[in-house]
Write an enzyme that holds these catalytic residues in place. Structure first.
Site, PDB file in Angstrom:
ATOM      1  CB  SER A  82      -0.890  -0.001   1.248  1.00  0.00           C
ATOM      2  OG  SER A  82      -1.486   1.263   1.468  1.00  0.00           O
ATOM      3  CE1 TYR A 110      -3.830  -2.997   4.827  1.00  0.00           C
ATOM      4  CE2 TYR A 110      -3.358  -0.686   4.361  1.00  0.00           C
ATOM      5  CZ  TYR A 110      -3.655  -1.965   3.921  1.00  0.00           C
ATOM      6  OH  TYR A 110      -3.770  -2.208   2.573  1.00  0.00           O
TER       7      TYR A 110
END
Length: 226
Positions: free
Chosen positions: A129, A145
């Protein structure tokens, strides 16, 4: 026909990847905690079974399947991911650990299990990401995350170095916003410019050809932030 292993195929990008690879004539092993969405499609040359990347028994089941069926893996796409969206002070140690178990430790264990079935020309493609990119815009609530996705990027670089002589190649795509269920969980109400199908098409193309040009590289695939 390539032999392709994809994780996180119950929804979003992984779900679309399994469909697109099948449509393009490749053989796919689709892995997720819930295999039903893919199994119900009856896709040509696609096998799906329930799989938990954090469980040793699931990793062993993949090894046995590969021994008996595929024999060789051309492409491994580590796409599965776990999201925690909470203020840092509210995240329990178990939630933080679980995020890393899926996003980092599970990726490492599955990759280790699949590597014996891959040749020099193979390609391991990890999905990360933009939140894991050093210096990128960061968002409150995504400490577990995004930091785990940063770990995946570094892991990819290290494995590319370790296997640069024998192969396979290792690359990682740091994705920006894509209209998926996970995006809705992270940024409720936000509408991304890219659909899961569009991103899946890009990922498939890169997995098939990117290792001819890159090894140990992180590519930022983002038209917008978040």
């Amino acid at each position: 026909m390539k032999n392709v292993l994809i994780t996180g195929t119950s929804r979003g990008i992984g779900f679309e990847l399994a469909k697109i690879f099948s449509e393009n004539g490749h053989r796919v092993l689709a892995l997720s905690r819930n295999s039903k969405p893919i199994s119900e499609l009856n896709l040509k040359n696609v096998t799906a079974f329930d799989f938990d990347i954090t469980e040793a028994a699931s990793i062993s089941a993949v090894t046995e399947f590969l021994k008996k069926n595929m024999k060789e893996v051309d492409i491994l796409i580590n796409n599965s991911g776990a999201l925690v969206n909470k203020p840092f002070s509210k995240i329990s140690s178990e939630e933080f650990k679980k995020c890393y178990e899926v996003n980092v430790f599970g990726v490492a264990e599955l990759t280790k299990a699949v590597l014996p079935f891959m040749k020099k020309a193979g390609h391991v493609l990890n999905i990360s990401s933009m939140g894991g990119i050093q210096g990128s815009v960061k968002f409150a609530g995504l400490s577990a995350y995004s930091s785990s996705k940063g770990a995946v990027i570094t892991l990819t670089e290290l494995l590319a170095e370790e296997y640069k002589e024998s192969g396979p190649s290792f690359n990682v795509l740091a994705l920006g916003s894509v209209q998926t269920e996970m995006l809705e969980e992270a940024f409720p109400g936000y509408k991304a410019a890219l659909s899961a199908t569009e991103m899946a098409q890009y990922i498939m193309d890169f997995s098939l050809n990117g290792n001819k040009f890159y090894n140990g590289k992180v590519l930022q695939v983002s038209s917008s932030t978040p």
